[in-house]
Design a protein around this motif. Structure first.
Motif, PDB file in Angstrom:
ATOM      1  N   THR A  45      17.578  12.965  -6.837  1.00 54.39           N
ATOM      2  CA  THR A  45      18.524  12.364  -7.767  1.00 54.39           C
ATOM      3  C   THR A  45      19.853  12.165  -7.053  1.00 54.39           C
ATOM      4  O   THR A  45      20.305  13.019  -6.301  1.00 54.39           O
ATOM      5  CB  THR A  45      18.713  13.263  -9.000  1.00 54.39           C
ATOM      6  OG1 THR A  45      17.435  13.444  -9.611  1.00 54.39           O
ATOM      7  CG2 THR A  45      19.653  12.639 -10.005  1.00 54.39           C
ATOM      8  N   ASP A  47      23.990  10.642  -7.529  1.00 59.70           N
ATOM      9  CA  ASP A  47      25.084  10.188  -8.379  1.00 59.70           C
ATOM     10  C   ASP A  47      25.716   8.954  -7.743  1.00 59.70           C
ATOM     11  O   ASP A  47      26.010   8.943  -6.550  1.00 59.70           O
ATOM     12  CB  ASP A  47      26.147  11.280  -8.518  1.00 59.70           C
ATOM     13  CG  ASP A  47      25.666  12.423  -9.390  1.00 59.70           C
ATOM     14  OD1 ASP A  47      25.067  12.139 -10.443  1.00 59.70           O
ATOM     15  OD2 ASP A  47      25.892  13.590  -9.022  1.00 59.70           O
ATOM     16  N   ARG A  53      23.593   7.654 -12.647  1.00 57.34           N
ATOM     17  CA  ARG A  53      22.704   8.447 -11.788  1.00 57.34           C
ATOM     18  C   ARG A  53      21.418   7.668 -11.590  1.00 57.34           C
ATOM     19  O   ARG A  53      21.070   6.807 -12.392  1.00 57.34           O
ATOM     20  CB  ARG A  53      22.359   9.775 -12.445  1.00 57.34           C
ATOM     21  CG  ARG A  53      23.554  10.681 -12.631  1.00 57.34           C
ATOM     22  CD  ARG A  53      23.116  11.971 -13.176  1.00 57.34           C
ATOM     23  NE  ARG A  53      22.620  12.742 -12.036  1.00 57.34           N
ATOM     24  CZ  ARG A  53      22.361  14.018 -12.067  1.00 57.34           C
ATOM     25  NH1 ARG A  53      22.489  14.680 -13.177  1.00 57.34           N
ATOM     26  NH2 ARG A  53      21.953  14.657 -11.001  1.00 57.34           N
TER      27      ARG A  53
END
Length: 142
Positions: A45, A47, A53
């Protein structure tokens, strides 16, 4: 978007720079630094700022020829593929392809409008990255 550019640097050098960038991004976003041999299929993941995201998945990694990944957000899916073709011991033909799929009709219309203006900027940024790789190999006197 498609970029095709010849760089005066060996394919292995360029691929190493791509991997360094990939590993840096993974470590920045996960705190972990995986082994290169375990990168294919690796997912993390990321940002992107402004409360955005996404998930990045490394789809293909064939040293020193191909690096491909997919980035999925709640708005879009981007597929990016780098191909490195050896011309000779000192030159490499680099092909970068990126495609975008929008999630929903309104997002697609928005992406087309914004993409018309920002597409050229993104292409210039990618060419600047390739030029920096060339300079990193050949020195800054070029």
């Amino acid at each position: 978007m498609r970029i095709n550019k010849t760089i005066d640097a060996p394919r292995e050098f360029i691929f190493e720079k791509i991997l360094d960038s990939c590993l840096f991004d993974i470590e920045k976003n996960t705190g972990k630094r995986p082994k290169v041999r375990s990168l294919k299929g690796f997912e993390y993941t990321k940002d992107f700022g402004k409360n955005q995201r996404g998930t990045v998945k490394i789809d293909e990694l064939t040293e020193p020829n191909i690096y491909a990944f997919t980035t999925k957000t709640n708005r879009n899916t981007f597929s990016t593929r780098w191909e490195l073709h050896k011309i000779d011991d000192r030159s490499t033909d680099v092909i970068i392809e990126e495609s975008q799929t929008s999630n929903g009709f309104i997002q697609m219309v928005n992406d087309k409008a914004v993409g018309f203006f920002l597409g050229r900027l993104k292409k210039r940024q990618m060419i600047a990255i390739l030029d920096n790789m060339d300079r990193a190999y050949n020195g800054s006197n070029r």
